[in-house]
Design a protein around this motif. Structure first.
Motif, short mmCIF file in Angstrom:
data_model
loop_
_atom_site.label_atom_id
_atom_site.label_comp_id
_atom_site.label_asym_id
_atom_site.label_seq_id
_atom_site.Cartn_x
_atom_site.Cartn_y
_atom_site.Cartn_z
N LEU A 8 7.86 1.53 -5.32
CA LEU A 8 6.57 1.39 -4.63
C LEU A 8 6.31 -0.07 -4.25
O LEU A 8 5.82 -0.36 -3.15
N GLU A 9 6.65 -0.98 -5.16
CA GLU A 9 6.41 -2.40 -4.88
C GLU A 9 7.29 -2.91 -3.74
O GLU A 9 6.92 -3.87 -3.06
N ASN A 10 8.43 -2.25 -3.53
CA ASN A 10 9.35 -2.68 -2.48
C ASN A 10 9.07 -2.02 -1.12
O ASN A 10 9.77 -2.34 -0.14
N LEU A 11 8.08 -1.14 -1.07
CA LEU A 11 7.73 -0.52 0.21
C LEU A 11 7.12 -1.57 1.14
O LEU A 11 6.46 -2.51 0.68
N PRO A 12 7.31 -1.43 2.46
CA PRO A 12 6.70 -2.37 3.42
C PRO A 12 5.17 -2.35 3.34
O PRO A 12 4.58 -1.28 3.12
N ASN A 13 4.55 -3.50 3.51
CA ASN A 13 3.09 -3.66 3.59
C ASN A 13 2.36 -3.37 2.28
O ASN A 13 1.14 -3.16 2.28
N VAL A 14 3.07 -3.34 1.15
CA VAL A 14 2.43 -3.11 -0.14
C VAL A 14 2.04 -4.46 -0.75
O VAL A 14 2.87 -5.35 -0.89
N LYS A 30 -1.35 -4.45 2.14
CA LYS A 30 -1.66 -5.80 2.61
C LYS A 30 -2.68 -5.77 3.73
O LYS A 30 -3.55 -6.63 3.82
N ASP A 31 -2.58 -4.77 4.58
CA ASP A 31 -3.49 -4.61 5.71
C ASP A 31 -4.05 -3.19 5.66
O ASP A 31 -3.29 -2.22 5.61
N PRO A 32 -5.40 -3.03 5.62
CA PRO A 32 -5.99 -1.69 5.57
C PRO A 32 -5.50 -0.76 6.68
O PRO A 32 -5.48 0.46 6.51
N GLN A 33 -5.11 -1.33 7.82
CA GLN A 33 -4.66 -0.51 8.94
C GLN A 33 -3.30 0.15 8.67
O GLN A 33 -2.91 1.08 9.38
N THR A 34 -2.58 -0.33 7.65
CA THR A 34 -1.26 0.24 7.33
C THR A 34 -1.33 1.22 6.16
O THR A 34 -0.29 1.68 5.69
N ILE A 35 -2.54 1.54 5.72
CA ILE A 35 -2.70 2.39 4.53
C ILE A 35 -2.07 3.76 4.71
O ILE A 35 -1.46 4.31 3.79
N LYS A 36 -2.19 4.32 5.90
CA LYS A 36 -1.63 5.65 6.16
C LYS A 36 -0.10 5.63 6.09
O LYS A 36 0.52 6.54 5.51
N ALA A 37 0.51 4.59 6.66
CA ALA A 37 1.97 4.47 6.63
C ALA A 37 2.48 4.29 5.20
O ALA A 37 3.52 4.85 4.83
N VAL A 38 1.75 3.51 4.39
CA VAL A 38 2.13 3.31 3.00
C VAL A 38 2.07 4.63 2.23
O VAL A 38 2.98 4.96 1.44
N ALA A 39 1.00 5.40 2.45
CA ALA A 39 0.86 6.70 1.77
C ALA A 39 1.99 7.65 2.16
O ALA A 39 2.54 8.37 1.32
N ALA A 88 5.04 6.84 3.22
CA ALA A 88 6.31 6.39 2.64
C ALA A 88 6.36 6.67 1.14
O ALA A 88 7.40 7.10 0.61
N ALA A 89 5.23 6.47 0.45
CA ALA A 89 5.18 6.71 -1.00
C ALA A 89 5.37 8.19 -1.32
O ALA A 89 6.00 8.55 -2.31
N GLY A 90 4.83 9.05 -0.46
CA GLY A 90 4.93 10.50 -0.69
C GLY A 90 6.35 11.03 -0.62
O GLY A 90 6.64 12.12 -1.13
N LYS A 91 7.26 10.27 -0.01
CA LYS A 91 8.65 10.71 0.14
C LYS A 91 9.54 10.30 -1.05
O LYS A 91 10.70 10.70 -1.12
N LEU A 92 9.00 9.48 -1.96
CA LEU A 92 9.79 8.99 -3.08
C LEU A 92 9.99 10.07 -4.14
O LEU A 92 9.17 10.99 -4.28
N LYS A 93 11.05 9.94 -4.91
CA LYS A 93 11.36 10.89 -5.97
C LYS A 93 10.33 10.77 -7.10
O LYS A 93 9.84 9.68 -7.40
N ASN A 94 10.02 11.92 -7.72
CA ASN A 94 9.07 12.03 -8.84
C ASN A 94 7.61 11.80 -8.43
O ASN A 94 6.75 11.57 -9.29
N VAL A 95 7.34 11.86 -7.12
CA VAL A 95 5.96 11.75 -6.63
C VAL A 95 5.43 13.15 -6.32
O VAL A 95 6.01 13.87 -5.50
#
Length: 296
Positions: free
Chosen positions: A81-87, A129-138, A140-147
């Motif tokens: 999660l920490e290595n995802l873009p815009n986190v 990092k930017d509120p406008q990227t919140i949807k993209a972060v969510a 990307a995070a949803g595709k990770l294993k054990n999520v």
């Protein structure tokens, strides 16, 4: 010589203020009213923008961890999660900590779910990092294993972000409009003051005074009017905003995550801006208004 001439013009401008008392009061009153309205609206607009930013910054991604995930996999998921873009940051909250939050906010009735009965998930709180990227972060995070699920609030959060963006845009536009309205009102009042002294200017020209010599006292007089007219607005903003801050900046009113701009520096900045606007408009308004009387 130049310094002596400047102080002579300065003294003359002060005498002129006293000599033309009624027009001075009228001009200073116009400046006072305009700058008071401008100061109040600027305080409202800037605080609305600040609250909009606070709202944006409190829209986080909640990443729910699958039940039964080992501690080793949880640690691995945090790194991913920490290595995802815009986190910006990632913090962990166990299901027991999530249950404690529910008990604190909704009452001890939730205590029946303590221990093995706890139906909640371990949770990672991800800040973008930017509120406008919140949807993209969510996403990307949803595709990770054990999520189990990555949620940022969906449509309601999209609406909040859109509203806050609109508040910033319209707030900036309103501030610019108010500045132009203040400039228009003050400069026109100064112009009326200069026009009422047309005869005085013409006499000075007839006796051979140069344009610069005529212009300087009026320039300084306009600046004085700006300073005098900004005194009351500064007092209102300085003390009024501090009182409003004490009353409104409470967790029970705004919530623990939202705060108004602190008065310590904000009131000084607003007052400095009002004085500067008053001086510039007063001085430049005087010079521009008397140009027609100095033409040959």
């Amino acid at each position: 010589m130049m310094i002596r001439t400047f102080f002579r013009h300065l003294l003359e401008s002060l005498k002129s203020l006293k000599r033309n008392g009624l027009m001075t009061i009228a001009s200073a009153t116009a400046v006072t009213i305009s700058l008071t309205l401008l100061g109040i609206f600027l305080a409202l607009i800037m605080n609305a923008t600040k609250l909009a930013e606070d709202i944006e910054n409190n829209v986080d991604v909640s990443v729910l961890v699958d039940i039964g995930t080992s501690q080793e996999d949880i640690d691995k998921l945090k790194d991913e999660l920490e290595n995802l873009p815009n986190v910006k940051s990632v913090s962990f909250s166990s299901k027991d900590e999530e249950l404690k939050k529910l008990e604190d906010s909704m009452g001890s009735v939730w205590s029946v779910f303590e221990g093995d009965s706890n139906p909640l998930y371990d949770n990672f709180i991800v800040k973008a990092k930017d509120p406008q990227t919140i949807k993209a972060v969510a996403k990307a995070a949803g595709k990770l294993k054990n999520v189990h699920r990555a949620d940022y609030g969906g449509a309601p959060s999209d609406k909040i972000l859109k509203i806050t963006q609109g508040m910033r845009t319209w707030g900036l536009g309103a501030a610019v409009l108010l500045v132009f309205v203040a400039i228009f009102l003050i400069s026109n009042t100064i112009r009326i003051t200069i026009m009422s002294r047309q005869r005085e200017i013409q006499i000075m020209r007839l006796v051979g005074a140069k344009n610069g010599y005529i212009r300087w006292p009026f320039f300084l007089e306009g600046a004085w009017i700006g300073i005098i007219g900004s005194i009351i607005p500064c007092v209102i903003i300085f003390f009024g905003y501090r009182s409003a801050f004490r009353v409104l900046n409470q967790p029970q009113i705004l919530g623990s995550s939202y705060h108004l701009l602190p008065p310590s520096t904000f009131t000084i900045q607003i007052c400095g801006l009002l004085v500067l606007i008053g001086i510039l408009i007063g001085a430049l308004g005087s010079v521009i208004s008397m140009r027609r009387f100095l033409k040959i």
